[in-house]
Design an enzyme around this catalytic site. Structure first.
Site, mmCIF file in Angstrom:
data_model
loop_
_atom_site.group_PDB
_atom_site.id
_atom_site.type_symbol
_atom_site.label_atom_id
_atom_site.label_comp_id
_atom_site.label_asym_id
_atom_site.label_seq_id
_atom_site.Cartn_x
_atom_site.Cartn_y
_atom_site.Cartn_z
ATOM 1 N N CYS A 1 -5.307 0.886 6.343
ATOM 2 C CA CYS A 1 -5.500 2.351 6.361
ATOM 3 C C CYS A 1 -6.775 2.784 5.631
ATOM 4 C CB CYS A 1 -4.287 3.068 5.780
ATOM 5 S SG CYS A 1 -4.145 2.952 3.981
ATOM 6 N N CYS B 1 -7.328 -0.982 1.183
ATOM 7 C CA CYS B 1 -6.355 -1.493 2.150
ATOM 8 C C CYS B 1 -7.058 -1.705 3.495
ATOM 9 C CB CYS B 1 -5.218 -0.487 2.295
ATOM 10 S SG CYS B 1 -4.085 -0.878 3.637
ATOM 11 N N CYS C 1 0.303 3.082 3.570
ATOM 12 C CA CYS C 1 0.760 2.608 4.878
ATOM 13 C C CYS C 1 1.769 1.465 4.808
ATOM 14 C CB CYS C 1 -0.438 2.190 5.728
ATOM 15 S SG CYS C 1 -1.206 0.656 5.180
ATOM 16 N N CYS D 1 0.846 -1.194 0.000
ATOM 17 C CA CYS D 1 0.000 0.000 0.000
ATOM 18 C C CYS D 1 0.884 1.247 0.000
ATOM 19 C CB CYS D 1 -0.881 -0.033 1.244
ATOM 20 S SG CYS D 1 -1.850 1.462 1.479
ATOM 21 N N CYS E 1 -8.517 -5.138 -10.322
ATOM 22 C CA CYS E 1 -8.100 -4.041 -11.199
ATOM 23 C C CYS E 1 -7.657 -2.889 -10.297
ATOM 24 C CB CYS E 1 -9.306 -3.649 -12.056
ATOM 25 S SG CYS E 1 -8.937 -2.378 -13.244
HETATM 26 ZN ZN LIG Z 1 -2.824 1.051 3.532
#
Ligand SMILES: [Zn+2]
Length: 166
Positions: free
Chosen positions: A132, A129, A84, A81, A153
């Site tokens: 976060c 995610c 984070c 991510c 995607c």
């Molecule tokens: Zn994250």
């Protein structure tokens, strides 16, 4: 004197009743809303992310097809991510979908969470995610049949690539 006590009691009981009712409504709402381990203000995110990362991760925007440097990345490693650093996808699950967005047939289980959106008029499964809450992209059921059949995607702007150590 007694009259006054009664009035005060009534007033204080009345207040309590209202505030308790309010509290239970808030608690109910909090239960419905997902909470995230990494929880920053919009201002903090804006400082830490590039404009494109902020637009995608925090505003659920979509980058232009074909614009991500990660689209044709075939190196071995992990896609984390961009907000984070949580590991989200592995290079072995990446495939060329021809869509113009980095595509994966599988996420790293538990690190990606799902929601439903109707932004463009029909139902799509949104993914973000799990740590976060940053928006990643959508998952569709037209992925490779020989594996999961799913196509995650994903906006390249939501990801950072960490190559495997040799
Ligand atoms: Zn994250």
């Amino acid at each position: 004197m007694k009259k006054y006590v009664c009035i005060i009691l009534l007033i204080s009981m009345g207040c309590k009743g209202v505030s308790q009712e309010k509290e239970s409504v808030i608690a109910e709402k909090a239960e419905q809303t997902e909470t995230f381990d990494v929880d920053k203000t919009e201002e903090e995110w804006r400082r830490e992310l590039t404009d494109m990362q902020f637009y995608v991760l925090r505003k659920a925007g979509t980058e232009n097809a074909g614009s991500s440097e990660l689209l044709n990345n075939k190196k071995a490693g992990t896609y984390v991510c961009a907000g984070c650093g949580t590991a989200l996808f592995k290079s072995e699950n990446k495939f060329d979908s021809g869509s113009g967005w980095p595509s994966f047939d599988q996420e790293i289980e538990g690190n990606v969470a799902y929601d439903v959106d109707y932004k463009i008029g029909y139902k799509r499964t949104e993914e973000h995610c799990a740590v976060c809450g940053g928006h990643l992209g959508h998952v569709f059921e037209d992925g490779p049949r020989e594996t999961t059949g799913l196509r995650h995607c994903i906006n390249g702007a939501a990801l950072r690539f960490v190559p495997d150590q040799k």
